[in-house]
Design an enzyme around this catalytic site. Sequence first.
Site, PDB file in Angstrom:
ATOM      1  N   HIS A 262      49.566  38.852  36.942  1.00 13.57           N
ATOM      2  CA  HIS A 262      49.692  38.341  38.308  1.00 13.57           C
ATOM      3  C   HIS A 262      51.076  38.710  38.826  1.00 13.57           C
ATOM      4  O   HIS A 262      52.075  38.477  38.157  1.00 13.57           O
ATOM      5  CB  HIS A 262      49.513  36.827  38.322  1.00 13.57           C
ATOM      6  CG  HIS A 262      49.998  36.166  39.578  1.00 13.57           C
ATOM      7  ND1 HIS A 262      49.646  36.603  40.832  1.00 13.57           N
ATOM      8  CD2 HIS A 262      50.835  35.107  39.765  1.00 13.57           C
ATOM      9  CE1 HIS A 262      50.235  35.830  41.741  1.00 13.57           C
ATOM     10  NE2 HIS A 262      50.968  34.928  41.121  1.00 13.57           N
TER      11      HIS A 262
ATOM     12  N   HIS B  84      50.306  35.608  48.970  1.00 12.74           N
ATOM     13  CA  HIS B  84      50.743  35.282  47.609  1.00 12.74           C
ATOM     14  C   HIS B  84      50.991  36.517  46.755  1.00 12.74           C
ATOM     15  O   HIS B  84      52.101  36.744  46.301  1.00 12.74           O
ATOM     16  CB  HIS B  84      49.696  34.373  46.951  1.00 12.74           C
ATOM     17  CG  HIS B  84      50.128  33.764  45.663  1.00 12.74           C
ATOM     18  ND1 HIS B  84      49.626  32.556  45.202  1.00 12.74           N
ATOM     19  CD2 HIS B  84      50.991  34.178  44.700  1.00 12.74           C
ATOM     20  CE1 HIS B  84      50.194  32.265  44.050  1.00 12.74           C
ATOM     21  NE2 HIS B  84      51.013  33.238  43.717  1.00 12.74           N
TER      22      HIS B  84
ATOM     23  N   HIS C  95      53.725  39.429  42.570  1.00 14.02           N
ATOM     24  CA  HIS C  95      53.983  39.223  43.989  1.00 14.02           C
ATOM     25  C   HIS C  95      54.377  40.562  44.626  1.00 14.02           C
ATOM     26  O   HIS C  95      55.293  40.629  45.452  1.00 14.02           O
ATOM     27  CB  HIS C  95      55.100  38.204  44.186  1.00 14.02           C
ATOM     28  CG  HIS C  95      54.745  36.822  43.744  1.00 14.02           C
ATOM     29  ND1 HIS C  95      55.640  35.772  43.779  1.00 14.02           N
ATOM     30  CD2 HIS C  95      53.587  36.302  43.244  1.00 14.02           C
ATOM     31  CE1 HIS C  95      55.062  34.671  43.331  1.00 14.02           C
ATOM     32  NE2 HIS C  95      53.819  34.971  42.997  1.00 14.02           N
TER      33      HIS C  95
ATOM     34  N   TYR D 133      35.441  58.609  33.308  1.00 15.59           N
ATOM     35  CA  TYR D 133      36.735  59.297  33.411  1.00 15.59           C
ATOM     36  C   TYR D 133      37.550  59.078  32.142  1.00 15.59           C
ATOM     37  O   TYR D 133      37.477  58.045  31.488  1.00 15.59           O
ATOM     38  CB  TYR D 133      37.509  58.747  34.607  1.00 15.59           C
ATOM     39  CG  TYR D 133      38.883  59.328  34.787  1.00 15.59           C
ATOM     40  CD1 TYR D 133      39.051  60.594  35.340  1.00 15.59           C
ATOM     41  CD2 TYR D 133      40.008  58.625  34.393  1.00 15.59           C
ATOM     42  CE1 TYR D 133      40.330  61.143  35.515  1.00 15.59           C
ATOM     43  CE2 TYR D 133      41.277  59.148  34.558  1.00 15.59           C
ATOM     44  CZ  TYR D 133      41.431  60.412  35.114  1.00 15.59           C
ATOM     45  OH  TYR D 133      42.683  60.943  35.279  1.00 15.59           O
TER      46      TYR D 133
ATOM     47  N   GLU E   9      50.975  28.856  36.814  1.00 11.13           N
ATOM     48  CA  GLU E   9      49.668  29.408  37.181  1.00 11.13           C
ATOM     49  C   GLU E   9      48.683  29.393  36.007  1.00 11.13           C
ATOM     50  O   GLU E   9      47.676  30.099  36.030  1.00 11.13           O
ATOM     51  CB  GLU E   9      49.818  30.845  37.691  1.00 11.13           C
ATOM     52  CG  GLU E   9      50.609  30.982  38.971  1.00 11.13           C
ATOM     53  CD  GLU E   9      49.873  30.457  40.200  1.00 11.13           C
ATOM     54  OE1 GLU E   9      48.838  29.776  40.038  1.00 11.13           O
ATOM     55  OE2 GLU E   9      50.346  30.733  41.313  1.00 11.13           O
TER      56      GLU E   9
ATOM     57  N   TYR F  15      39.319  56.181  46.865  1.00  8.49           N
ATOM     58  CA  TYR F  15      38.185  55.995  45.958  1.00  8.49           C
ATOM     59  C   TYR F  15      38.535  55.224  44.685  1.00  8.49           C
ATOM     60  O   TYR F  15      37.641  54.763  43.968  1.00  8.49           O
ATOM     61  CB  TYR F  15      37.557  57.338  45.593  1.00  8.49           C
ATOM     62  CG  TYR F  15      38.431  58.273  44.782  1.00  8.49           C
ATOM     63  CD1 TYR F  15      38.601  58.091  43.416  1.00  8.49           C
ATOM     64  CD2 TYR F  15      39.062  59.357  45.396  1.00  8.49           C
ATOM     65  CE1 TYR F  15      39.393  58.962  42.679  1.00  8.49           C
ATOM     66  CE2 TYR F  15      39.862  60.221  44.664  1.00  8.49           C
ATOM     67  CZ  TYR F  15      40.016  60.018  43.300  1.00  8.49           C
ATOM     68  OH  TYR F  15      40.809  60.864  42.556  1.00  8.49           O
TER      69      TYR F  15
END
Length: 267
Positions: A146, A208, A148, A263, A128, A167
């Site tokens: 990334h 994916h 799965h 925050y 990837e 939220y």
Amino acid sequence: MTDGRDGQDRQDRRDEAGRDTGDAHGERHERGDERDDPPTEAADVSGEGRDARDPVIAAAWDELVATARRTVADGLVVGTSGNVSVRVGDTVLVTPTGVPYDRLTPSDAVGVDLDGRQFLGSLRPTSELPMHLAVYRETDARAVVHTHAAHATAVSTLVPELPLIHYMAGALGGPVRVADYATYGTPELAANVLRALDGRTACLMQNHGTLAHGTSLDQAYDRTAQLEWMCRVWLLSSSVPGLTPSLLSPARLQEAGERLRGYGQPG
């Protein structure tokens, strides 16, 4: 006694032999035939002269491996699925393809430049890589995760956008989009992900998984975990027979997003 000319001749022969040996080593490394060769220097492509011995690179690689292992420990990936990267200057360190994270060592560091040219390590980068590099070129990301993740992947098959169930979507820039499906590792998938990330720091990838980026590996990982949690909440609330979950309005999400920007602790 040997005169100076004879000594110089021998030195010249040694220098030439050394150059020949170095050239042969370079060819072997480029072919990937010699797995035990030390990593090549980064200077010729990155301009930074960094390699796996550089303390900055070494520390970043250690953090990357720890993050990759965390995705497995927390159930966000199975086996060698998913991938992690971090940017250090013009160097992008990435997990290698097809190697279990618990087997990675400091000597396994894999590094490429922003054009994808590998200059560090003998293991092949993640398949990837085009997607990771596209994110670095088009955003201010310093780290990409990334996965799965199961709930997120399930949601990616159901809707074009994660419904506003919580939220915390505001912390990711707004409603989380689903990138259109494309074969993994392709420029098409990278382009689809970039469209889904427009104005966002995370997205789902149809059939994916997930992708999130941040200014650090910790931030990219936290956003990944948050996205998976929101997907799980939506799936759970949607599964109750006869009831439909309440969703936030865009105005309420925007208000929450503005508050989330302040925050945490200052600095």
